[in-house]
Design an enzyme around this catalytic site. Structure first.
Site, PDB file in Angstrom:
ATOM      1  N   HIS A  20      -2.240  -3.965   4.907  1.00 46.18           N
ATOM      2  CA  HIS A  20      -2.077  -3.580   6.312  1.00 46.18           C
ATOM      3  C   HIS A  20      -3.436  -3.307   6.934  1.00 46.18           C
ATOM      4  O   HIS A  20      -4.331  -2.758   6.290  1.00 46.18           O
ATOM      5  CB  HIS A  20      -1.157  -2.358   6.448  1.00 46.18           C
ATOM      6  CG  HIS A  20      -1.737  -1.105   5.873  1.00 46.18           C
ATOM      7  ND1 HIS A  20      -2.328  -0.139   6.644  1.00 46.18           N
ATOM      8  CD2 HIS A  20      -1.838  -0.671   4.592  1.00 46.18           C
ATOM      9  CE1 HIS A  20      -2.750   0.857   5.874  1.00 46.18           C
ATOM     10  NE2 HIS A  20      -2.479   0.559   4.622  1.00 46.18           N
ATOM     11  N   CYS A  74       0.847  -1.197   0.000  1.00 49.31           N
ATOM     12  CA  CYS A  74       0.000   0.000   0.000  1.00 49.31           C
ATOM     13  C   CYS A  74       0.882   1.248   0.000  1.00 49.31           C
ATOM     14  O   CYS A  74       1.993   1.250   0.526  1.00 49.31           O
ATOM     15  CB  CYS A  74      -0.907   0.013   1.233  1.00 49.31           C
ATOM     16  SG  CYS A  74      -2.053   1.415   1.242  1.00 49.31           S
ATOM     17  N   ARG A 129       3.029   4.738   6.308  1.00 46.27           N
ATOM     18  CA  ARG A 129       3.471   4.018   7.507  1.00 46.27           C
ATOM     19  C   ARG A 129       3.917   2.586   7.219  1.00 46.27           C
ATOM     20  O   ARG A 129       4.228   1.833   8.145  1.00 46.27           O
ATOM     21  CB  ARG A 129       2.326   3.999   8.544  1.00 46.27           C
ATOM     22  CG  ARG A 129       1.905   5.377   8.997  1.00 46.27           C
ATOM     23  CD  ARG A 129       0.562   5.350   9.686  1.00 46.27           C
ATOM     24  NE  ARG A 129      -0.518   4.972   8.764  1.00 46.27           N
ATOM     25  CZ  ARG A 129      -1.799   4.823   9.125  1.00 46.27           C
ATOM     26  NH1 ARG A 129      -2.149   5.013  10.382  1.00 46.27           N
ATOM     27  NH2 ARG A 129      -2.705   4.491   8.226  1.00 46.27           N
ATOM     28  N   ASP A 145       0.430   3.741   1.676  1.00 50.18           N
ATOM     29  CA  ASP A 145       0.402   4.331   3.025  1.00 50.18           C
ATOM     30  C   ASP A 145       1.818   4.614   3.538  1.00 50.18           C
ATOM     31  O   ASP A 145       2.689   3.737   3.501  1.00 50.18           O
ATOM     32  CB  ASP A 145      -0.317   3.349   3.965  1.00 50.18           C
ATOM     33  CG  ASP A 145      -0.661   3.983   5.303  1.00 50.18           C
ATOM     34  OD1 ASP A 145       0.273   4.432   6.008  1.00 50.18           O
ATOM     35  OD2 ASP A 145      -1.849   4.032   5.648  1.00 50.18           O
ATOM     36  N   CYS A 200      -6.326  -0.109   6.767  1.00 49.20           N
ATOM     37  CA  CYS A 200      -6.036   0.525   5.472  1.00 49.20           C
ATOM     38  C   CYS A 200      -7.161   1.494   5.088  1.00 49.20           C
ATOM     39  O   CYS A 200      -8.331   1.119   5.021  1.00 49.20           O
ATOM     40  CB  CYS A 200      -5.885  -0.555   4.398  1.00 49.20           C
ATOM     41  SG  CYS A 200      -5.461   0.109   2.776  1.00 49.20           S
TER      42      CYS A 200
END
Ligand code: CO
Length: 220
Positions: free
Chosen positions: A109, A53, A57, A55, A112
């Site tokens: 994750h 992803c 993080r 993302d 999400c």
């Protein structure tokens, strides 16, 4: 003119700090190994393709304790493998046929945002077309997912199903199947990362051949 715009931008400091951080990274790295960049510049031979992803993080190298050069990375919103996505297909083709990676790992994750958005009935604009693929995954498992009343729990279960479906989507590509047919060792895997604990869970949906694939998706 450009300099003025930059000065006026709220993110001016942030921008400069990133460059400062880069210089620090170079300095720290060279202290440990004066030939680090020289050696890394000679070429790459990563054994793994990571599809994760976007993302911020979930950075592939940091959460697997690996270094630059060890993982070839493709990231998009909600770690999707969509058969008409030229970007993903180009990365996959290069990774499998040129770099000869041994493993392709789809890593989702929990928590999400893309999956959470796909669960909702809100419109988010252009991205709704991307998230539609996650809604399709939901539909396949609606009986189970509808029964989960806690929205975060429901999202996390769909995160897992979405990873599994995208592992399956990888197997459906001619790129992965041709590698298998030619005897090239290639494993395809599905993982989920927990933002709350930092732990990666193997969903144990690994495939090394097309044995478990629906017949209609098999290429000769
Ligand atoms: Co995400």
């Amino acid at each position: 003119m450009c300099a003025k715009i930059e000065d006026d931008t709220l993110n001016g400091e942030l921008y400069k700090n990133l460059l400062k951080g880069n210089r620090q990274f170079v300095q720290d790295t060279l202290k440990l190994d004066p030939h680090y960049f020289e050696n890394l510049a000679k070429g790459q031979s990563p054994p793994v393709l990571w599809i994760g992803c976007a993302d911020s993080r979930v950075p592939a190298n940091q959460i697997t304790n690996t270094a630059p050069g060890e993982i070839f990375v493709h990231r998009n919103i909600a770690n999707m493998v969509i058969h008409s996505d030229m970007n993903m297909l180009s990365v996959l083709d290069y990774a499998v046929n040129v770099l000869k990676v041994k493993q392709v790992i789809v890593t989702g994750h929990y928590g999400c945002g893309g999956v959470m958005a796909a669960i909702s009935n809100e419109q988010f604009g252009l991205i709704d077309n991307w998230l539609r693929h996650i809604k399709d995954v939901y539909r396949l498992h609606a009986d189970e997912l509808d029964k989960i009343t806690d929205i975060d729990e429901r999202c996390d279960r769909l995160v897992e199903y979405n990873v599994i479906e995208n592992v399956y989507n990888l197997c459906k590509t001619s790129i992965v199947q041709n590698a298998w047919h030619s005897g090239q060792p290639l494993g395809v895997h599905g993982w989920v990362y927990s933002l709350k604990t930092g732990i990666i869970t193997d969903l144990k949906v690994s495939a090394y051949d097309d044995a478990n694939m629906d017949n209609v998706f098999k290429f000769k």
